[in-house]
Design an enzyme around this catalytic site. Sequence first.
Site, PDB file in Angstrom:
ATOM      1  N   HIS A 104      10.450   5.437  -2.763  1.00 45.97           N
ATOM      2  CA  HIS A 104      11.865   5.778  -2.638  1.00 45.97           C
ATOM      3  C   HIS A 104      12.665   4.531  -2.280  1.00 45.97           C
ATOM      4  CE1 HIS A 104      11.199   9.949  -3.395  1.00 45.97           C
ATOM      5  NE2 HIS A 104      10.341  10.066  -2.392  1.00 45.97           N
ATOM      6  N   GLY A 138       4.655  -1.138   7.144  1.00 45.86           N
ATOM      7  CA  GLY A 138       5.870  -0.421   7.495  1.00 45.86           C
ATOM      8  C   GLY A 138       5.682   0.455   8.711  1.00 45.86           C
ATOM      9  N   ARG A 139       6.577   1.417   8.853  1.00 44.34           N
ATOM     10  CA  ARG A 139       6.507   2.346   9.977  1.00 44.34           C
ATOM     11  C   ARG A 139       5.388   3.352   9.741  1.00 44.34           C
ATOM     12  NH1 ARG A 139      10.864   6.991  11.270  1.00 44.34           N
ATOM     13  NH2 ARG A 139      10.233   7.488   9.165  1.00 44.34           N
ATOM     14  N   ASP A 140       4.587   3.634  10.781  1.00 45.33           N
ATOM     15  CA  ASP A 140       3.519   4.632  10.744  1.00 45.33           C
ATOM     16  C   ASP A 140       2.594   4.439   9.545  1.00 45.33           C
ATOM     17  OD1 ASP A 140       2.117   6.771  11.788  1.00 45.33           O
ATOM     18  OD2 ASP A 140       3.251   8.280  10.685  1.00 45.33           O
ATOM     19  N   HIS A 141       2.155   3.206   9.339  1.00 46.78           N
ATOM     20  CA  HIS A 141       1.276   2.879   8.215  1.00 46.78           C
ATOM     21  C   HIS A 141      -0.022   3.686   8.319  1.00 46.78           C
ATOM     22  CE1 HIS A 141      -0.198  -0.067   5.124  1.00 46.78           C
ATOM     23  NE2 HIS A 141      -1.330   0.476   5.511  1.00 46.78           N
ATOM     24  N   ALA A 142      -0.369   4.377   7.225  1.00 47.54           N
ATOM     25  CA  ALA A 142      -1.614   5.161   7.121  1.00 47.54           C
ATOM     26  C   ALA A 142      -1.720   6.245   8.184  1.00 47.54           C
ATOM     27  CB  ALA A 142      -2.846   4.251   7.182  1.00 47.54           C
ATOM     28  N   GLN A 183       0.849  -1.185   0.000  1.00 44.40           N
ATOM     29  CA  GLN A 183       0.000   0.000   0.000  1.00 44.40           C
ATOM     30  C   GLN A 183       0.890   1.242   0.000  1.00 44.40           C
ATOM     31  OE1 GLN A 183      -3.106   1.434   0.323  1.00 44.40           O
ATOM     32  NE2 GLN A 183      -2.250   3.387   0.992  1.00 44.40           N
ATOM     33  N   THR A 184       0.576   2.212  -0.854  1.00 39.89           N
ATOM     34  CA  THR A 184       1.311   3.470  -0.807  1.00 39.89           C
ATOM     35  C   THR A 184       0.447   4.619  -1.296  1.00 39.89           C
ATOM     36  OG1 THR A 184       3.272   4.651  -1.597  1.00 39.89           O
ATOM     37  CG2 THR A 184       2.321   3.036  -3.093  1.00 39.89           C
ATOM     38  N   ARG A 185       0.672   5.797  -0.731  1.00 35.03           N
ATOM     39  CA  ARG A 185       0.079   7.021  -1.270  1.00 35.03           C
ATOM     40  C   ARG A 185       1.205   8.008  -1.590  1.00 35.03           C
ATOM     41  NH1 ARG A 185      -0.597   8.242   4.493  1.00 35.03           N
ATOM     42  NH2 ARG A 185       0.045  10.405   4.860  1.00 35.03           N
ATOM     43  N   HIS A 197      11.386   2.173   0.483  1.00 37.51           N
ATOM     44  CA  HIS A 197      10.227   1.344   0.104  1.00 37.51           C
ATOM     45  C   HIS A 197      10.664   0.218  -0.837  1.00 37.51           C
ATOM     46  CE1 HIS A 197       8.471   5.587   0.356  1.00 37.51           C
ATOM     47  NE2 HIS A 197       8.083   4.992   1.465  1.00 37.51           N
TER      48      HIS A 197
END
Length: 392
Positions: free
Chosen positions: A206, A294-298, A200-202, A209
């Site tokens: 980089h 990952g870290r701090d997802h959403a 998932q990405t918004r 990721h």
Amino acid sequence: MTPINAHHEIPAHGGRLINRMVEGMERDRLLNRAAELTKLSLTRRKLCDIEMLAVGAYSPLEGYMGRKDYETVVTSMHLANGLPWSIPITFRADKKTADSFREGQEIALVDEHQAIVAILHLEEKFAYDKKVAAKAVYRTDSAEHPGVDILYKRGEVLLGGKISVLKLPENREFLPYRLTPSQTRGLFKDRGWKTVVGFQTRNPVHRAHEYIQKCALEIVDGLLLHPLIGETKSDDIPADVRMKCYEALLERYYPKDRVVLSVLPAPMRYAGPREAIHHAIVRKNYGCTHFIVGRDHAGVGNYYGSFDAHHIFNEFAPGELGITPLFFDHTFYCKACGSMASVKTCPHDKGEHVSLSGTKVREMLRAGLMPPPEFSRPEVAKILIEAMKGGG
């Protein structure tokens, strides 16, 4: 309406992939009927959820939640039948509008051009406590939080009921990449993938990721790079710019036969831990067996701890979600290691790490400066610099 047959080994959430699209003679019949019905306008955010419901991405939901499902989701992250679900999927209306409807009524849902998109079969309408919902779902009742702000600004009555989707807007972006859960499952089957990891990405991808995606690719058959392109905050990087970045990256740095790029038309809720669960369940419906967290997802601002989205998975019994989370720590390039690493694998001091804040990166890009290659692939940086020039 009949369920879509699953093409892939992993079952959809709840056991079957829902399909709320109506076709053929039934569609013609409902379109004629809809022309006579009371109409309700859909915001862009609601249109996003309609599409997710239509194609089965929100399986097992067949429409907007009724009171029982809504209340158990808010209080316990489960539907009334006991199935895990973490985010309320609701249709809010103001009291005056809601009072004009009766339960059992059919309502035509229309887009900004007044074109009929769907019919809501209204089963129930009920009031709800916005502050309780905010604290449960977003872990804050502050209107500074973008998700809570939307919650407070929308209607105070919820309309629950199944939907029949007659036509999705034709001007939707990225149609070639807008694969339905049925289509992604078919692709995975055609490629012989038994295990698939969803990402998932918004944001643009980089090096950090890229590193965690490739770590995950070492243990599964394929990667679903699944950027969210629904409604986001106004200061997020526009979807069309991000898509150019993904295409450039996949062209040069990923094995073509092991990655599928598709878009997720869901709106972003910035609900942190709860949204991590939601994103995992949705990717299960698209056929993923694994999901990267990952870290701090959403996350947004400082509302959530860096690894709260990891910890929330412990609130479900082993196997209950039906998808395997892959947890990743903060990653970076270490000059002393000479490679990408994380705090789990690198023994060196932070002074050796190339790790830039989003703010710092934006400042560099606006100034036309390339971030270091250890942080961002030059192809991605160039696209972002061009976009910053054009967009100010």
